[in-house]
Design a protein around this motif. Structure first.
Motif, PDB file in Angstrom:
ATOM      1  N   THR A 261     -21.090  -1.117   2.806  1.00  7.46           N
ATOM      2  CA  THR A 261     -21.125   0.410   1.864  1.00  7.46           C
ATOM      3  C   THR A 261     -20.846   0.347   0.932  1.00  7.46           C
ATOM      4  O   THR A 261     -19.864   0.231   0.982  1.00  7.46           O
ATOM      5  N   PHE A 262     -21.133   1.778   0.024  1.00  7.18           N
ATOM      6  CA  PHE A 262     -20.260   1.416  -0.766  1.00  7.18           C
ATOM      7  C   PHE A 262     -18.819   2.066  -0.657  1.00  7.18           C
ATOM      8  O   PHE A 262     -18.154   2.445  -1.013  1.00  7.18           O
ATOM      9  N   THR A 263     -18.801   3.114   0.523  1.00 13.65           N
ATOM     10  CA  THR A 263     -17.540   3.782   0.882  1.00 13.65           C
ATOM     11  C   THR A 263     -16.668   3.108   1.396  1.00 13.65           C
ATOM     12  O   THR A 263     -15.339   3.430   1.755  1.00 13.65           O
ATOM     13  N   GLN A 264     -17.249   2.207   1.994  1.00 10.59           N
ATOM     14  CA  GLN A 264     -15.957   0.709   2.831  1.00 10.59           C
ATOM     15  C   GLN A 264     -15.185   0.152   1.392  1.00 10.59           C
ATOM     16  O   GLN A 264     -14.044  -0.101   2.033  1.00 10.59           O
ATOM     17  N   GLY A 265     -15.383   0.579   0.247  1.00  4.40           N
ATOM     18  CA  GLY A 265     -14.554   0.181  -1.036  1.00  4.40           C
ATOM     19  C   GLY A 265     -13.723   0.585  -0.736  1.00  4.40           C
ATOM     20  O   GLY A 265     -12.221   0.092  -0.995  1.00  4.40           O
ATOM     21  N   GLU A 266     -13.420   2.196  -0.119  1.00  2.32           N
ATOM     22  CA  GLU A 266     -12.552   2.864  -1.090  1.00  2.32           C
ATOM     23  C   GLU A 266     -11.513   2.236   0.635  1.00  2.32           C
ATOM     24  O   GLU A 266     -10.001   2.208   0.730  1.00  2.32           O
ATOM     25  N   ASP A 267     -12.396   2.285   2.134  1.00  3.28           N
ATOM     26  CA  ASP A 267     -11.750   1.865   3.134  1.00  3.28           C
ATOM     27  C   ASP A 267     -10.583   0.546   2.798  1.00  3.28           C
ATOM     28  O   ASP A 267      -9.685   0.284   3.375  1.00  3.28           O
ATOM     29  N   ALA A 268     -11.450  -0.420   2.311  1.00  2.00           N
ATOM     30  CA  ALA A 268     -11.140  -1.777   2.138  1.00  2.00           C
ATOM     31  C   ALA A 268      -9.594  -1.194   1.537  1.00  2.00           C
ATOM     32  O   ALA A 268      -8.774  -2.168   1.570  1.00  2.00           O
ATOM     33  N   CYS A 269      -9.819  -0.862   0.016  1.00  2.00           N
ATOM     34  CA  CYS A 269      -8.666  -0.698  -0.805  1.00  2.00           C
ATOM     35  C   CYS A 269      -7.568  -0.385   0.152  1.00  2.00           C
ATOM     36  O   CYS A 269      -6.705  -0.322   0.116  1.00  2.00           O
ATOM     37  N   LEU A 270      -8.280   0.994   1.174  1.00  2.10           N
ATOM     38  CA  LEU A 270      -6.338   1.680   1.359  1.00  2.10           C
ATOM     39  C   LEU A 270      -5.971   0.751   2.485  1.00  2.10           C
ATOM     40  O   LEU A 270      -4.470   0.656   2.426  1.00  2.10           O
ATOM     41  N   ALA A 271      -6.669  -0.319   2.700  1.00  6.21           N
ATOM     42  CA  ALA A 271      -6.103  -0.812   4.685  1.00  6.21           C
ATOM     43  C   ALA A 271      -5.521  -1.944   3.846  1.00  6.21           C
ATOM     44  O   ALA A 271      -4.176  -2.310   4.411  1.00  6.21           O
ATOM     45  N   SER A 272      -5.453  -2.243   2.179  1.00  9.71           N
ATOM     46  CA  SER A 272      -4.848  -3.145   1.761  1.00  9.71           C
ATOM     47  C   SER A 272      -3.876  -2.451   1.359  1.00  9.71           C
ATOM     48  O   SER A 272      -2.716  -3.208   0.888  1.00  9.71           O
ATOM     49  N   LEU A 273      -3.610  -1.753   1.409  1.00 12.02           N
ATOM     50  CA  LEU A 273      -2.483  -0.650   1.091  1.00 12.02           C
ATOM     51  C   LEU A 273      -1.073  -0.634   1.687  1.00 12.02           C
ATOM     52  O   LEU A 273      -0.053  -0.457   1.745  1.00 12.02           O
ATOM     53  N   VAL A 274      -2.108  -0.683   3.244  1.00  7.46           N
ATOM     54  CA  VAL A 274      -0.727  -0.246   4.690  1.00  7.46           C
ATOM     55  C   VAL A 274      -0.080  -1.303   4.104  1.00  7.46           C
ATOM     56  O   VAL A 274       1.131  -0.564   4.614  1.00  7.46           O
ATOM     57  N   PRO A 275      -0.407  -2.437   4.236  1.00  4.08           N
ATOM     58  CA  PRO A 275       1.189  -3.374   4.811  1.00  4.08           C
ATOM     59  C   PRO A 275       2.423  -3.314   3.822  1.00  4.08           C
ATOM     60  O   PRO A 275       3.564  -3.564   4.154  1.00  4.08           O
ATOM     61  N   THR A 276       1.876  -2.658   2.657  1.00  2.74           N
ATOM     62  CA  THR A 276       3.169  -2.927   1.469  1.00  2.74           C
ATOM     63  C   THR A 276       3.636  -0.965   1.969  1.00  2.74           C
ATOM     64  O   THR A 276       4.225  -0.551   0.566  1.00  2.74           O
ATOM     65  N   MET A 277       3.553  -0.057   2.748  1.00  2.00           N
ATOM     66  CA  MET A 277       3.538   1.274   2.696  1.00  2.00           C
ATOM     67  C   MET A 277       5.242   1.005   3.869  1.00  2.00           C
ATOM     68  O   MET A 277       5.425   0.028   4.327  1.00  2.00           O
ATOM     69  N   PRO A 278       6.026   1.867   3.063  1.00  2.00           N
ATOM     70  CA  PRO A 278       7.675   1.544   3.751  1.00  2.00           C
ATOM     71  C   PRO A 278       7.296   1.428   5.158  1.00  2.00           C
ATOM     72  O   PRO A 278       7.220   2.612   5.851  1.00  2.00           O
ATOM     73  N   LYS A 279       9.051   0.822   5.847  1.00  2.00           N
ATOM     74  CA  LYS A 279       8.584   1.854   7.629  1.00  2.00           C
ATOM     75  C   LYS A 279       9.643   2.730   7.876  1.00  2.00           C
ATOM     76  O   LYS A 279      10.695   2.789   6.756  1.00  2.00           O
ATOM     77  N   ALA A 280       8.703   3.508   8.682  1.00  2.00           N
ATOM     78  CA  ALA A 280       9.459   4.783   8.493  1.00  2.00           C
ATOM     79  C   ALA A 280      10.729   4.430   9.937  1.00  2.00           C
ATOM     80  O   ALA A 280      11.001   3.184  10.950  1.00  2.00           O
ATOM     81  N   ALA A 281      11.662   5.503   9.806  1.00  2.00           N
ATOM     82  CA  ALA A 281      12.910   4.581  10.715  1.00  2.00           C
ATOM     83  C   ALA A 281      12.358   4.993  12.165  1.00  2.00           C
ATOM     84  O   ALA A 281      11.905   6.225  12.034  1.00  2.00           O
ATOM     85  N   ALA A 282      12.765   4.470  12.861  1.00  2.00           N
ATOM     86  CA  ALA A 282      12.488   4.612  14.743  1.00  2.00           C
ATOM     87  C   ALA A 282      12.590   6.337  14.845  1.00  2.00           C
ATOM     88  O   ALA A 282      11.847   6.616  15.727  1.00  2.00           O
ATOM     89  N   ASP A 283      13.638   6.577  14.268  1.00  2.00           N
ATOM     90  CA  ASP A 283      14.067   8.045  15.198  1.00  2.00           C
ATOM     91  C   ASP A 283      13.650   9.156  13.634  1.00  2.00           C
ATOM     92  O   ASP A 283      14.239  10.141  14.027  1.00  2.00           O
ATOM     93  N   ALA A 284      13.027   8.888  12.608  1.00  2.00           N
ATOM     94  CA  ALA A 284      12.813   9.751  12.161  1.00  2.00           C
ATOM     95  C   ALA A 284      11.457  11.294  12.403  1.00  2.00           C
ATOM     96  O   ALA A 284      11.140  10.787  13.557  1.00  2.00           O
ATOM     97  N   GLU A 285      11.519  12.402  11.579  1.00  2.00           N
ATOM     98  CA  GLU A 285      10.866  13.115  12.750  1.00  2.00           C
ATOM     99  C   GLU A 285       9.582  13.007  12.047  1.00  2.00           C
ATOM    100  O   GLU A 285       9.398  12.399  11.456  1.00  2.00           O
ATOM    101  N   PRO A 286       8.374  13.373  13.328  1.00  2.00           N
ATOM    102  CA  PRO A 286       7.558  13.367  13.485  1.00  2.00           C
ATOM    103  C   PRO A 286       6.294  13.722  12.042  1.00  2.00           C
ATOM    104  O   PRO A 286       7.254  15.292  11.342  1.00  2.00           O
ATOM    105  N   GLU A 287       6.002  13.016  11.278  1.00  2.00           N
ATOM    106  CA  GLU A 287       5.276  13.349   9.623  1.00  2.00           C
ATOM    107  C   GLU A 287       3.213  13.236  10.066  1.00  2.00           C
ATOM    108  O   GLU A 287       3.333  12.721  10.203  1.00  2.00           O
ATOM    109  N   LEU A 288       3.389  14.293   9.380  1.00  2.00           N
ATOM    110  CA  LEU A 288       1.743  14.210   9.782  1.00  2.00           C
ATOM    111  C   LEU A 288       1.073  13.425   7.916  1.00  2.00           C
ATOM    112  O   LEU A 288       1.542  13.370   7.076  1.00  2.00           O
ATOM    113  N   LEU A 289       0.412  12.463   7.993  1.00  2.00           N
ATOM    114  CA  LEU A 289      -0.384  11.821   7.064  1.00  2.00           C
ATOM    115  C   LEU A 289      -1.386  11.966   6.892  1.00  2.00           C
ATOM    116  O   LEU A 289      -2.774  11.886   7.950  1.00  2.00           O
ATOM    117  N   VAL A 290      -2.286  12.701   6.043  1.00  2.00           N
ATOM    118  CA  VAL A 290      -3.659  12.545   5.812  1.00  2.00           C
ATOM    119  C   VAL A 290      -4.187  11.401   5.216  1.00  2.00           C
ATOM    120  O   VAL A 290      -3.791  11.455   3.682  1.00  2.00           O
TER     121      VAL A 290
END
Ligand code: SF4
Length: 427
Positions: free
Chosen positions: A152-181
């Protein structure tokens, strides 16, 4: 076929009745998401690999807006491609080469699959990898499917954002907690939320998607994600696989939903109650004031939701609890039980939720119930209006900023408008 299979109560605590239907559906496909996503990521381009029908859909869906230079296009699969006369990958490379030459500002290119590209089994993920290697480091190429086969049409956004996830940089193991909206919000809404989080003292806040391709947030075990949209099952799963933990919350629709959504983040980050109240009270007051005139218009009216955007459950909760509307039936194409657990618990006991669709039977139920307002896709709105039912296009709820305190009044107005128009016509 599993039409009308009664599942009984989903949760003894919330007491709603959830049924599943499988049959004919009437929804837009995932290509439609491009219309709001291309405004969000400012240096991205969406290249649909599809047919003339796909090109027509995307142009008419976007036709409500005016562009100097649109950031989407369709590479048409024609008869030569379908007959195997031309090599599709060569054609695609040529089209992408021309595009990048003409639009050097593109930093992120999405190859968007469609029904035709799926039917001929064109491997867009391999094409994206190949093109990414060629165009690196200036342009990254990703792929996802917006095909109407089973989406359905909003699944396009889900698929698009999911494709971005593997490209996101890896946060350091000891990084401060961060809120991701997580979830595309209008920039104005994003800025409002960022201000409220800052007033609460949560200053490490990032949004997915970012406004620029090169500014995607990092992710890791320090990431606490707060979903801003209820249709992001694949994206949330991909983020969880990279260590992020979800903050359970309802969705930021209406005064109550926005407060509870912000409160969930505040609790996760240890914000003290007085600071939370100080940060939210002005917005909450404005939202309550804005909603107040619409209660008289909407209260006691009966609303019927056809399954379309996956926003139906949070919208039904808002209309029922804050506007006093009666829920006749709440259809949703897909129900993510855990992401929507807080929303389901807020629905009145006995609410009829239908997951999936069997169009003819649902149309019959809608006609028999004769609701005051029907929320549905564009394809159903005209026939239902012709039969005398007032309708609201569900897709408008994606194009319009509706989340947060300062949009609560606009959200109520979207539902009141068809009723007001009808009253005027009757007068
Ligand atoms: Fe139609 Fe499929 Fe193209 Fe969507 S992707 S416009 S459903 S052919």
């Amino acid at each position: 076929m599993n039409a009308h299979a009664p599942l009984g109560p989903f949760d003894a605590n919330c007491g709603v009745e959830i049924r599943q239907e499988r049959g004919q559906r009437a929804v837009f496909c995932g290509l439609t998401g491009i219309v709001w996503l291309h405004r969000k990521i400012q240096d991205a381009f969406f290249l649909v690999v599809g047919s003339r029908t796909c090109a027509h859909l995307i142009q008419s869906a976007a036709g409500v807006m005016i562009f100097a230079e649109p950031r989407f296009a369709t590479a048409i699969i024609d008869e030569r491609d379908l007959a195997g006369i031309a090599d599709m990958n060569d054609e695609l490379d040529r089209v992408v080469g021309r595009l990048i030459e003409r639009r050097p500002e593109i930093r992120l290119l999405f190859l968007v699959g469609s029904c035709p590209s799926e039917v001929i089994k064109l491997d867009l993920s391999r094409a994206a990898q190949r093109l990414s290697r060629e165009l690196s480091p200036d342009v990254r190429v990703l792929s996802y499917s917006g095909s109407g086969i089973e989406t359905t049409f909003t699944q396009g956004e889900d698929a698009c954002l999911a494709s971005l996830v593997p490209t996101m940089p890896k946060a350091a193991a000891d990084a401060e907690p961060e809120l991701l909206v997580v979830g595309a919000l209008a920039d104005v809404v994003e800025d409002q939320f960022a201000r409220i989080f800052a007033e609460m003292g949560i200053d490490r806040v990032r949004f997915l998607p970012a406004r620029k391709a090169g500014e995607m947030p990092s992710v890791g075990s320090n990431t606490r994600m707060l979903l801003a949209q209820p249709f992001l099952a694949d994206t949330a799963r991909a983020l969880e696989e990279r260590g992020a933990r979800r903050i359970a919350a309802p969705f930021p629709l209406g005064a109550e939903g926005t407060t509870a959504w912000l409160k969930a983040a505040a609790d996760a980050f240890g914000v003290e109650a007085p600071r939370f109240e100080a940060a939210t009270a002005p917005g909450l007051r404005r939202a309550e004031q804005a909603l107040s005139p619409y209660r008289a218009m909407l209260g006691g009216r009966r609303v019927f939701f056809f399954p379309d955007s996956q926003l139906e459950i949070p919208l039904a909760r808002f209309l029922s609890r804050e506007m006093g509307m009666d829920l006749v039936e709440v259809g949703t194409p897909y129900l993510h039980r855990s992401h929507l657990a807080d929303e389901l618990a807020w629905l009145p006991p006995g609410t009829r939720i239908v997951e999936g669709q069997s169009l003819d039977e649902q149309m019959d139920r809608c006609r028999a119930a004769s609701p005051d307002l029907t929320v549905c896709g564009l394809g159903l709105a005209n026939p239902l209006e012709a039969e005398g039912l007032a309708t609201k296009w569900s897709i408008e709820l994606l194009f319009t900023p509706i989340q947060g305190y300062d949009q609560a009044g606009d959200l109520a107005e979207l539902f009141a408008r068809p009723l007001v128009r009808r009253t005027r016509l009757e007068v």
